[in-house]
Design an enzyme around this catalytic site. Structure first.
Site, mmCIF file in Angstrom:
data_model
loop_
_atom_site.group_PDB
_atom_site.id
_atom_site.type_symbol
_atom_site.label_atom_id
_atom_site.label_comp_id
_atom_site.label_asym_id
_atom_site.label_seq_id
_atom_site.Cartn_x
_atom_site.Cartn_y
_atom_site.Cartn_z
ATOM 1 C CG ASP A 179 -1.954 -0.938 1.176
ATOM 2 O OD1 ASP A 179 -1.776 -1.982 0.606
ATOM 3 O OD2 ASP A 179 -2.995 -0.602 1.530
ATOM 4 N NE ARG A 233 -0.603 2.085 13.532
ATOM 5 C CZ ARG A 233 0.355 1.186 13.236
ATOM 6 N NH1 ARG A 233 1.580 1.216 13.387
ATOM 7 N NH2 ARG A 233 -0.074 0.079 12.310
ATOM 8 C CG ASP A 287 -3.399 1.998 12.387
ATOM 9 O OD1 ASP A 287 -3.473 1.990 13.617
ATOM 10 O OD2 ASP A 287 -2.834 0.973 11.711
ATOM 11 C CB SER A 309 -2.885 -6.909 6.195
ATOM 12 O OG SER A 309 -3.864 -6.886 7.373
#
Length: 412
Positions: free
Chosen positions: A15, A94, A123, A179
């Site tokens: 991605d 994050r 996210d 994923s």
């Protein structure tokens, strides 16, 4: 500040590699930013591919120590576990990525940031709220919410074709139709075949932990030391020396030992912040051991009413972190309260690891004493407690129950 400069939160995967090339096509000068938070990565290949796709620069930022000290350790000390099961391995990663990305952007006078998070996930919220709090002037570019990008790329097959056209090696293979997201704290597995909650995760999916059925037939005991609620040492028993090294080294040791014994796997359906339910498969060996050991020591060390007051704060902070509000004033406030409450959480906890389970064997204070009074609680001596005092205590509590029984009997 160049109007066409952008820093991209880059993973090196399909991605973000396609997004990098697309941004270059759009005329942006792209700085690819990759945070090293303990994931296994071929950084030479990642750098080569980013430059091949047109990045002006790639920054590979070693954040492992910052990640553990400023995010993982407070996560343990504050007892964070989302919906009673998930230890926030991705959620805690994050904000440290946001910190590093913003630092890099400010150093280079970059005006935009971009990420590859989808429009259905958590996210996107975490990246954009984190950057909004740390650098309000940075403008977000979100390809998966951009009409032009989503018309061109309907899904993974379009991305794969685009990557091949750009000469980028495609990481997605039929053998791994899901994923992953990895860091020092955990690995998560989702999407693809895992989107059906009725389908069991394939046996060979896990990378950090041994299948509990295949784990050693002999249990492993370890002892973990804490100071003010933060892990400071680990000792692999019976013959291992106590290790008091850097936080990253301690965490790496715990991951290896707990992973060998199959500790830390969960397969859950959780509630995303935006309102969707999602299925996630996680493995967090070191965090699982630390969470359970810390919980036991905290109960041993702290006053009952303090523990009660902390329960609601833990739930609040867990939601703040999961939802992307690490840098918010409310999260700062609650985190400060919880960490202040850890001043008396000092001691060592011995646990046993065996085929996926963690059992607490013992706990002891650091030598300065604790609220546990063996003489007072003993059944073999009075220890300063007057048993007859319990009569009035019980009668006071029974009064309410007797009155309720009287009231109910009058209604019949």
């Amino acid at each position: 500040m160049p109007a066409n400069s952008v820093i991209l939160a880059y993973s090196g995967g399909l991605d973000t590699s396609c997004i990098l090339a697309w941004l270059v096509e759009k005329g942006f000068q792209v700085t690819a930013y990759l945070a090293d938070i303990g994931q296994e990565e071929d950084y030479v290949a990642v750098r080569k591919n980013a430059l091949l796709l047109g990045a002006k620069e790639i920054v590979i930022d070693d954040l492992k120590s910052e990640f553990v000290c400023e995010f993982a350790w407070p996560g343990v000390a504050c007892g964070l576990r989302y919906e009673g099961r998930y230890l926030l391995g991705t959620s805690l990663a994050r904000p440290v990525i946001c910190k590093g990305l913003v630092r890099a952007a400010l150093e280079r006078n970059i005006g935009h940031f971009a990420h590859g998070a989808t429009g259905k996930g958590n996210d996107q919220v975490r990246f954009e709220l984190g950057c909004a709090a740390l650098a309000p002037h940075l403008k977000a570019i979100v390809p998966w919410r951009d009409a032009e990008f989503t018309r061109r790329f309907k899904g993974r097959q379009d991305l794969i074709a685009y990557a091949k056209a750009k000469g980028f090696p495609v990481p997605a293979t039929p053998a791994a139709p899901y994923s992953t997201d990895a860091n020092l704290l955990h690995i998560s597995y989702e999407s693809g075949m895992l989107e059906d909650p009725a389908v069991s995760a394939p046996k060979g999916i896990f990378n950090m932990t041994t299948d509990p059925e295949d784990a050693p037939d002999v249990a492993q005991d370890i002892e973990i030391g804490f100071e003010k609620g933060l892990p400071t040492s680990v000792k692999v028993l019976p013959d291992g020396a106590e290790v008091s090294k850097s936080p990253v080294e301690l965490f790496t040791i715990l991951n290896a030992v707990a992973g060998k014994h199959g500790v830390g796997r969960i397969d859950i359906v959780e509630n995303r912040f935006i309102g969707l339910k999602s299925r996630g498969v996680y493995e967090s060996p070191g965090m699982t051991v630390l969470f359970l050991a810390h919980l036991d020591l905290e109960t041993f060390c702290l006053d009952r009413e303090v523990l009660k007051a902390m329960r609601g704060l833990k739930d609040s902070m867990t939601d703040f972190v999961y939802n992307g509000f690490w840098f918010s004033p409310e999260c700062n406030y609650v985190r400060d309260c919880l960490l202040r409450g850890q001043n008396d959480v000092n001691g060592k906890v011995k646990v046993r690891l065996f085929k996926g389970s963690v059992s607490v064997l013992s706990r002891k204070d650091s030598g300065s004493g604790s609220l546990y009074n063996q003489a007072l609680v003993s059944m073999d001596e009075e220890g300063g407690f007057t048993p007859s005092d319990s009569t009035g205590f019980i009668n006071c509590h029974a009064l309410r129950l007797r009155e309720y029984a009287r009231y109910r009997s009058n209604l019949k």
